[in-house]
Enzyme design. Sequence first.
Site, PDB file in Angstrom:
ATOM      1  N   GLY A 246       0.789  -1.225   0.000  1.00  0.00           N
ATOM      2  CA  GLY A 246       0.000   0.000   0.000  1.00  0.00           C
ATOM      3  C   GLY A 246       0.820   1.272   0.000  1.00  0.00           C
ATOM      4  O   GLY A 246       2.051   1.264  -0.077  1.00  0.00           O
ATOM      5  N   CYS A 272      11.623  -1.830   4.629  1.00  0.00           N
ATOM      6  CA  CYS A 272      10.726  -1.598   3.497  1.00  0.00           C
ATOM      7  C   CYS A 272       9.613  -0.600   3.868  1.00  0.00           C
ATOM      8  O   CYS A 272       9.868   0.576   4.022  1.00  0.00           O
ATOM      9  CB  CYS A 272      10.171  -2.928   2.994  1.00  0.00           C
ATOM     10  N   ASN A 314      11.245  -4.947  -2.877  1.00  0.00           N
ATOM     11  CA  ASN A 314       9.863  -5.013  -3.350  1.00  0.00           C
ATOM     12  C   ASN A 314       9.142  -3.768  -2.869  1.00  0.00           C
ATOM     13  O   ASN A 314       8.563  -3.752  -1.788  1.00  0.00           O
ATOM     14  CB  ASN A 314       9.165  -6.272  -2.821  1.00  0.00           C
ATOM     15  N   PHE A 317       6.807   2.571  -3.686  1.00  0.00           N
ATOM     16  CA  PHE A 317       6.851   3.913  -3.110  1.00  0.00           C
ATOM     17  C   PHE A 317       8.232   4.122  -2.505  1.00  0.00           C
ATOM     18  O   PHE A 317       8.940   3.157  -2.195  1.00  0.00           O
ATOM     19  CB  PHE A 317       5.776   4.092  -2.034  1.00  0.00           C
ATOM     20  N   HIS A 362      15.430  -5.594   1.739  1.00  0.00           N
ATOM     21  CA  HIS A 362      15.057  -6.701   2.616  1.00  0.00           C
ATOM     22  C   HIS A 362      16.280  -7.475   3.091  1.00  0.00           C
ATOM     23  O   HIS A 362      16.726  -8.418   2.422  1.00  0.00           O
ATOM     24  CB  HIS A 362      14.098  -7.645   1.888  1.00  0.00           C
ATOM     25  N   GLU A 364      16.290  -9.603   5.382  1.00  0.00           N
ATOM     26  CA  GLU A 364      15.869 -10.979   5.681  1.00  0.00           C
ATOM     27  C   GLU A 364      15.850 -11.830   4.417  1.00  0.00           C
ATOM     28  O   GLU A 364      15.854 -13.060   4.486  1.00  0.00           O
ATOM     29  CB  GLU A 364      14.497 -10.990   6.356  1.00  0.00           C
TER      30      GLU A 364
END
Length: 388
Positions: A246, A272, A314, A317, A362, A364
């Site tokens: 979002g 993120c 990923n 925005f 990321h 992780e």
Amino acid sequence: MSGGNFGGGTALLVLEDGRIFRGTTFGAVGQTLGEAVFSTGMTGYQETLTDPSYHRQIVVSTAPQIGNTGWNQEDNESVGPTGDSTEAKIWVAGYVVRDPSRRTSSWRATGSLQDELVRQGVVGIAGIDTRALVRHLRTRGSMRAGVFSGDALAPDAELLARVKDQPSMLGADLAGEVSTTSGYVVEPVGGEARFTVAAIDLGIKTNTPRMFAERGMRVHVLPSTATLHDILDLEADGVFLSNGPGDPATADGAVHLTKEVLGQGLPLFGICFGNQILGRALGLNTYKMKFGHRGINIPVVEHDTGRIAITAQNHGFALEGEAGQEFATPFGRAVISHTCANDGAVEGVRLLDGSAFSVQYHPEAAAGPHDAAYLFDRFTSLLEGDKN
């Protein structure tokens, strides 16, 4: 939505600018709507499909063949209500591939990708020129789209109207749709908990609490609606802000909570979507990128050290700002700590006193790369210093 039909019927991918790609059915048959985006990862399709950050997006794989390693219950990156990844949900709205593998070849596989897409009702399309599609999205930008097959097929004009009627990702408030509703606990690996971490679930991935747990932390995964009172009740040593889907400009509740956490002086780490939330709490604005960063091969520069990490990303925005930019906040001075080597997009922010930091990518990283896993150690050191 009916059962799957592997390559047996016609399927259409319709973009909001009127471009139509004609292919064959893959996965479930029916209709799905979402934002068309592309991922450049050559591996890790299962981790991509189960990543909650892809909620309401139709994902295009640039890798030409998908599905070779099938599906298993160990590589899921979403969790059920109790934190059990075997209850994982595929979060993508739809899946677009060029050449789906007809045979699964992996000793770890418990089934095929095709069968799992059908089981979870995920509509896809195969057999299209994904190179042409990706070039189109890079030129025009990510846009609303739909995949249609079976009884959902209709004249092109009607399908285009359905695509245009769906809401844009700009202004979409989605974290609450993917977050845990009751919370759960991930216990530390091997022995007593060294620290307690409150992880705000805005769309958290399975591997994140696991990496905290491997460093001796007890992780309380809390709903996106968690309050400062909830965190203080846990006597948490630190707070984590997760990834998620979002528009971060809509996440006022998470921004307010972050400001309260910073005001308490609690150590904070974000990934993120969490990076965008921390940035907003520090006074930065966000914007929608033209086509975003999605893949496992994106270079990022850490400006304090000059170190470059190849990262998994990923996001559609980003925070506004420039490399090395320092700025004043109500919580002390902050700096833009990381940027993307490809386009200069902001990839990290931190308070100069070290009490809070976040990255857009990321660490992780499931599936890989693991260049940035040291950031979990950095957060561990921050907790150790704070406790001492």
